[in-house]
Design a protein around this motif. Structure first.
Motif, PDB file in Angstrom:
ATOM      1  N   SER A 194       0.862  -1.192   0.000  1.00 57.31           N
ATOM      2  CA  SER A 194       0.000   0.000   0.000  1.00 57.31           C
ATOM      3  C   SER A 194       0.891   1.232   0.000  1.00 57.31           C
ATOM      4  O   SER A 194       2.085   1.153   0.319  1.00 57.31           O
ATOM      5  CB  SER A 194      -0.922   0.009   1.223  1.00 57.31           C
ATOM      6  OG  SER A 194      -0.159   0.027   2.421  1.00 57.31           O
ATOM      7  N   ILE A 195       0.343   2.357  -0.402  1.00 59.02           N
ATOM      8  CA  ILE A 195       1.117   3.600  -0.465  1.00 59.02           C
ATOM      9  C   ILE A 195       0.699   4.483   0.703  1.00 59.02           C
ATOM     10  O   ILE A 195      -0.488   4.769   0.910  1.00 59.02           O
ATOM     11  CB  ILE A 195       0.924   4.305  -1.823  1.00 59.02           C
ATOM     12  CG1 ILE A 195       1.792   5.565  -1.903  1.00 59.02           C
ATOM     13  CG2 ILE A 195      -0.538   4.612  -2.123  1.00 59.02           C
ATOM     14  CD1 ILE A 195       1.906   6.118  -3.317  1.00 59.02           C
ATOM     15  N   GLN A 197       2.512   7.463   1.404  1.00 64.87           N
ATOM     16  CA  GLN A 197       2.800   8.848   1.032  1.00 64.87           C
ATOM     17  C   GLN A 197       3.052   8.902  -0.463  1.00 64.87           C
ATOM     18  O   GLN A 197       3.808   8.105  -0.997  1.00 64.87           O
ATOM     19  CB  GLN A 197       4.028   9.360   1.795  1.00 64.87           C
ATOM     20  CG  GLN A 197       4.424  10.793   1.448  1.00 64.87           C
ATOM     21  CD  GLN A 197       5.643  11.258   2.231  1.00 64.87           C
ATOM     22  OE1 GLN A 197       5.718  11.025   3.431  1.00 64.87           O
ATOM     23  NE2 GLN A 197       6.581  11.886   1.552  1.00 64.87           N
ATOM     24  N   GLN A 199       0.169   9.944  -2.592  1.00 64.35           N
ATOM     25  CA  GLN A 199      -1.103  10.145  -3.257  1.00 64.35           C
ATOM     26  C   GLN A 199      -1.323  11.657  -3.436  1.00 64.35           C
ATOM     27  O   GLN A 199      -0.759  12.451  -2.680  1.00 64.35           O
ATOM     28  CB  GLN A 199      -2.262   9.569  -2.430  1.00 64.35           C
ATOM     29  CG  GLN A 199      -2.130   8.096  -2.098  1.00 64.35           C
ATOM     30  CD  GLN A 199      -1.554   7.905  -0.701  1.00 64.35           C
ATOM     31  OE1 GLN A 199      -0.834   8.764  -0.209  1.00 64.35           O
ATOM     32  NE2 GLN A 199      -1.859   6.804  -0.065  1.00 64.35           N
ATOM     33  N   PRO A 200      -2.088  12.069  -4.349  1.00 67.75           N
ATOM     34  CA  PRO A 200      -2.833  11.247  -5.330  1.00 67.75           C
ATOM     35  C   PRO A 200      -2.066  11.057  -6.635  1.00 67.75           C
ATOM     36  O   PRO A 200      -2.641  10.727  -7.645  1.00 67.75           O
ATOM     37  CB  PRO A 200      -4.073  12.090  -5.562  1.00 67.75           C
ATOM     38  CG  PRO A 200      -3.568  13.507  -5.475  1.00 67.75           C
ATOM     39  CD  PRO A 200      -2.480  13.501  -4.435  1.00 67.75           C
ATOM     40  N   TYR A 201      -0.725  11.297  -6.574  1.00 63.07           N
ATOM     41  CA  TYR A 201       0.051  11.291  -7.815  1.00 63.07           C
ATOM     42  C   TYR A 201       0.399   9.881  -8.287  1.00 63.07           C
ATOM     43  O   TYR A 201       0.488   9.623  -9.481  1.00 63.07           O
ATOM     44  CB  TYR A 201       1.334  12.102  -7.609  1.00 63.07           C
ATOM     45  CG  TYR A 201       1.077  13.486  -7.076  1.00 63.07           C
ATOM     46  CD1 TYR A 201       0.598  14.490  -7.914  1.00 63.07           C
ATOM     47  CD2 TYR A 201       1.289  13.800  -5.732  1.00 63.07           C
ATOM     48  CE1 TYR A 201       0.346  15.760  -7.428  1.00 63.07           C
ATOM     49  CE2 TYR A 201       1.046  15.066  -5.236  1.00 63.07           C
ATOM     50  CZ  TYR A 201       0.566  16.050  -6.089  1.00 63.07           C
ATOM     51  OH  TYR A 201       0.307  17.297  -5.603  1.00 63.07           O
ATOM     52  N   PHE A 202       0.577   8.965  -7.299  1.00 56.42           N
ATOM     53  CA  PHE A 202       1.012   7.623  -7.642  1.00 56.42           C
ATOM     54  C   PHE A 202       0.188   6.600  -6.861  1.00 56.42           C
ATOM     55  O   PHE A 202      -0.406   6.912  -5.824  1.00 56.42           O
ATOM     56  CB  PHE A 202       2.507   7.437  -7.323  1.00 56.42           C
ATOM     57  CG  PHE A 202       3.403   8.356  -8.095  1.00 56.42           C
ATOM     58  CD1 PHE A 202       3.851   8.008  -9.362  1.00 56.42           C
ATOM     59  CD2 PHE A 202       3.786   9.591  -7.570  1.00 56.42           C
ATOM     60  CE1 PHE A 202       4.670   8.862 -10.074  1.00 56.42           C
ATOM     61  CE2 PHE A 202       4.594  10.442  -8.284  1.00 56.42           C
ATOM     62  CZ  PHE A 202       5.046  10.080  -9.540  1.00 56.42           C
ATOM     63  N   SER A 203       0.184   5.382  -7.383  1.00 49.63           N
ATOM     64  CA  SER A 203      -0.488   4.264  -6.714  1.00 49.63           C
ATOM     65  C   SER A 203       0.425   3.052  -6.805  1.00 49.63           C
ATOM     66  O   SER A 203       1.406   3.052  -7.541  1.00 49.63           O
ATOM     67  CB  SER A 203      -1.834   3.965  -7.381  1.00 49.63           C
ATOM     68  OG  SER A 203      -1.632   3.536  -8.725  1.00 49.63           O
ATOM     69  N   THR A 213       1.651   5.739 -12.235  1.00 46.70           N
ATOM     70  CA  THR A 213       1.153   7.111 -12.134  1.00 46.70           C
ATOM     71  C   THR A 213      -0.356   7.087 -11.917  1.00 46.70           C
ATOM     72  O   THR A 213      -1.066   6.221 -12.432  1.00 46.70           O
ATOM     73  CB  THR A 213       1.472   7.903 -13.411  1.00 46.70           C
ATOM     74  OG1 THR A 213       0.889   7.233 -14.536  1.00 46.70           O
ATOM     75  CG2 THR A 213       2.975   8.018 -13.627  1.00 46.70           C
ATOM     76  N   ALA A 214      -0.839   8.047 -11.108  1.00 46.96           N
ATOM     77  CA  ALA A 214      -2.266   8.074 -10.772  1.00 46.96           C
ATOM     78  C   ALA A 214      -2.938   9.369 -11.202  1.00 46.96           C
ATOM     79  O   ALA A 214      -4.167   9.469 -11.140  1.00 46.96           O
ATOM     80  CB  ALA A 214      -2.455   7.864  -9.264  1.00 46.96           C
ATOM     81  N   TYR A 226       9.192  13.577  -6.491  1.00 50.84           N
ATOM     82  CA  TYR A 226       8.215  13.147  -5.487  1.00 50.84           C
ATOM     83  C   TYR A 226       8.858  12.081  -4.606  1.00 50.84           C
ATOM     84  O   TYR A 226       9.596  11.217  -5.096  1.00 50.84           O
ATOM     85  CB  TYR A 226       6.970  12.565  -6.155  1.00 50.84           C
ATOM     86  CG  TYR A 226       6.204  13.570  -6.990  1.00 50.84           C
ATOM     87  CD1 TYR A 226       5.101  14.247  -6.475  1.00 50.84           C
ATOM     88  CD2 TYR A 226       6.586  13.846  -8.303  1.00 50.84           C
ATOM     89  CE1 TYR A 226       4.398  15.169  -7.244  1.00 50.84           C
ATOM     90  CE2 TYR A 226       5.897  14.763  -9.078  1.00 50.84           C
ATOM     91  CZ  TYR A 226       4.802  15.417  -8.538  1.00 50.84           C
ATOM     92  OH  TYR A 226       4.114  16.321  -9.302  1.00 50.84           O
ATOM     93  N   LEU A 228       7.865   9.006  -2.266  1.00 52.36           N
ATOM     94  CA  LEU A 228       6.798   8.063  -1.942  1.00 52.36           C
ATOM     95  C   LEU A 228       7.228   7.187  -0.773  1.00 52.36           C
ATOM     96  O   LEU A 228       8.421   6.871  -0.630  1.00 52.36           O
ATOM     97  CB  LEU A 228       6.482   7.163  -3.138  1.00 52.36           C
ATOM     98  CG  LEU A 228       5.628   7.729  -4.284  1.00 52.36           C
ATOM     99  CD1 LEU A 228       6.277   8.934  -4.923  1.00 52.36           C
ATOM    100  CD2 LEU A 228       5.389   6.638  -5.327  1.00 52.36           C
TER     101      LEU A 228
END
Length: 651
Positions: A194-195, A197, A199-203, A213-214, A226, A228
């Motif tokens: 799970s991510i 840190q 969001q909402p840029y990546f998943s 990329t999100a 960024y 993550l």
């Protein structure tokens, strides 16, 4: 009620023990006993150990030894006559057995990740005889896993890059976590991602750990990096599972999604008119938010009245447009220029053409400033001619210069005497008229190259230079002469009409149509009986013999005066004397000796005569150094030698 890690492990351990005891997870001996294992005689009752696998939970944290299981033989009546022995891996050091009851305990904390199982051997002995009552049997104690290891990212932290403006779902990087727990038992090693840190840029894909990329249209120029934080949790992510995290630094790589843009719509630069060709006038730069090759651009002049006067190129390091001069500037001719300059990207991404043209325009105005310039001559090189016969003060020509500035200051002239050291010429300081100052000689110097200086009256420091080439025209003032010093010979046996010398002439003058020379003998030599002269009409003449035979003893040298006339106007002439030596020659006419004193003996003189002559000469020479009054040696010997010479005959 929530359980901590330790309490939860203990709970699982108690539950496992309960299952083991109730499900025959301890080793027991089920026997139908009729006779002891060892008896006298040949018969015995068949015995067998039926072993089940022992299980024990890892990571037991209690203070008392951990009960593992129980060994029991059906011959054991509980009266203490049977004792149990344990051997193999960890016997005594890790596992102990109560020899009376067969109970097995673990004395140390066990870690499945260090060792997953232990192989041991068990025996039941008669206490009195110490002999086995059952065959030795092997069994396994398996360490049962508990969830005591969190997932770990062995390759972290991660760095990755993805092009800006990438569509949603573009893969960035895959992260992988490992769990040391038993993957075959329960969910202790089953990890989900799970991510935490980013969001909402990546998943992140929960099962594979692939980061994607999100958000669409992420712009590097707005934010290029960024951080993550990705979590991996075991127990399939359920409550109570253990977790580990790693960081992923994602950098947005550049794409050419930004056109160049000039920060100003117009520029103005002032330059002096004296700036040399190829000088830099200005540097302009269009801004491009992209980097690297995506920011590379080229510049060109697309319009304006400065085409051909200026050019623009690109500085590869700074991406600036460099404006330079291609032609000399002249304030008096033109005071300003306007250039329309375009900057365009060199590498355009077709995906972003819809954003508009990847180029921009600006206007550059160049103001030409006046500077005080030196006088300028009307011609870069003046060519003048004058006869070498010109009298002193003869006018040769005129030079002219003017001040190109608006003030048009008067000009004064002079000759740079470093180029006229002999002071052959003068110049009028006001008019620029050049005259002769002394007599000229073309044969000494055919061309004079002089430098004329033009100086502003109001500013003497401003000096212009003009160049004058003065060619001296030839007059016929040099008589012709022999082309060389001839060494002429004539053989004693020469025949009449025999050529003995071919002569030519030179003249220091340089007539326009070339030289034409005329040859003849002088009047006093015209009627001589020895030699004659023939003009070949090609600037050469031939000397020939007139009589038969010459004798050195009679005359060894002849002097023949030759008259030469040129074709100048007026013509000039000279008399040149040809010296002719008489020589003895071989059969091929080649001179052997030209010495007039040398004497060749007559043909047929014998060897004896030669010896006699030599003896006489030596005797005479010897007697001349001794003189006795009573005997006339000299006269007598002279008569004897003469007689010998007269009566000598060939052999």
């Amino acid at each position: 009620m929530k359980l901590g890690k330790v309490e939860f492990c203990h709970f699982l351990q108690i539950l496992s023990l309960f299952l083991c005891l109730s499900g025959m997870n301890q080793a027991e001996i089920t026997r139908s006993r009729s006779k002891p294992y060892f008896q006298s005689g040949r018969t015995r009752t068949k015995r067998s150990w039926v072993w089940n696998q022992f299980f024990v939970l890892e990571e037991y944290m209690g203070t008392d030894p951990l009960y593992v299981g129980k060994l029991h033989s059906d011959v054991d009546k509980g009266d203490g006559s049977i004792k149990y022995i344990l051997s193999g891996e960890g016997a005594s050091s890790i596992f102990i057995i109560d020899e009376n009851t067969g109970d097995i305990h673990a004395t140390k904390r066990l870690d499945r990740e260090e060792q997953a199982y232990y192989t041991l051997r068990a025996q039941a002995l008669d206490r009195l005889t110490n002999k086995p009552v059952e065959p030795e049997s092997e069994f396994v104690i398996k360490i049962q896993d508990i969830n005591d290891n969190e997932p770990k990212f062995l390759d972290g932290p991660y760095t990755a890059g993805v092009p800006e403006m990438s569509p949603v779902g573009t893969s960035v990087v895959q992260v992988t976590a490992t769990d040391a727990d038993d993957p075959t038992y329960g969910n202790s090693a089953r990890v989900v991602y799970s991510i935490l840190q980013g969001q909402p840029y990546f998943s992140v894909e929960p099962k594979t750990g692939v980061i994607k990329t999100a958000l669409p249209n992420m712009d590097r120029e707005a934010k290029d990096q960024y951080l993550l934080v990705i979590q991996a949790k075991d127990m399939v992510g359920q409550n109570g599972g253990l977790s580990g995290t790693t960081s992923v630094t994602v950098t947005l790589t550049d794409v050419n999604d930004n056109p160049p843009r000039f920060p100003r719509r117009s520029y103005q630069y002032n330059v002096p008119e004296s700036l040399p060709v190829a000088s830099v006038v200005a540097r302009i730069k269009a801004a491009d938010a992209d980097v690297g090759p995506n920011a590379e651009m080229e510049y060109k002049i697309v319009d304006g009245d400065g085409l051909g006067v200026f050019k623009v190129s690109v500085d590869k390091d700074t991406q600036e447009g460099i404006i330079t001069i291609q032609k000399e500037l002249d304030f008096e001719a033109k005071t300003s220029y306007t250039l329309r300059i375009e900057a365009a990207n060199m590498h355009v991404d077709p995906r972003f053409l819809s954003l508009g043209p990847f180029s921009d325009m600006t206007t550059v105005k160049i103001i030409v400033e006046d500077v005080d310039e030196p006088p300028v001559f009307t011609s870069r090189l003046y060519s003048m001619v004058v006869s070498e016969a010109a009298k002193v003060g003869t006018i040769i020509g005129t030079v002219a210069a003017h001040d190109p500035d608006a003030s048009n200051s008067p000009v004064r002239y002079s000759i740079d005497r470093n180029t006229d050291l002999e002071r052959y010429f003068n110049i009028d300081a006001n008019s620029g008229v050049i005259t002769t100052a002394k007599s000229l000689d073309r044969e000494t110097n055919a061309v004079h190259n002089i430098t004329v200086l033009a100086m502003e009256s109001q500013n003497p420091a401003q000096i212009g230079r003009g160049y004058v080439a003065i060619t001296i025209l030839d007059i016929n003032d040099n008589a012709p002469e022999f082309a060389m010093e001839y060494e002429t010979t004539v053989c004693e046996n020469a025949q009449p009409g025999q050529v003995i010398q071919k002569i030519s002439a030179i003249d220091k003058d340089d007539p326009p149509n070339g030289h034409q020379f005329y040859f003849s003998l002088t009047a006093e030599a015209a009627n001589n009986h020895n030699f004659t002269l023939q003009d070949n009409k090609d600037n050469t003449a031939t000397v020939l013999t007139k009589r038969n035979g010459f004798r050195r003893q009679e005359q060894s040298v002849f002097y023949l005066p030759i008259f030469i006339v040129d074709s100048g106007s007026p013509s000039l002439s000279s008399t040149n004397t040809l010296t002719i030596r008489v020589c003895d020659c071989d059969a091929d006419g080649i001179a052997q000796t030209c010495n007039a004193e040398a004497y060749i003996l007559p043909a047929g003189l014998s060897t004896g005569a030669l010896i006699a002559i030599l003896a006489c000469v030596l005797t005479l020479l010897g007697m001349s150094s001794f003189s006795y009054p009573s005997f006339p040696f000299n006269a007598s010997w002279q008569k004897i030698c003469a007689y010998k010479l007269q009566h000598s005959s060939p052999p």
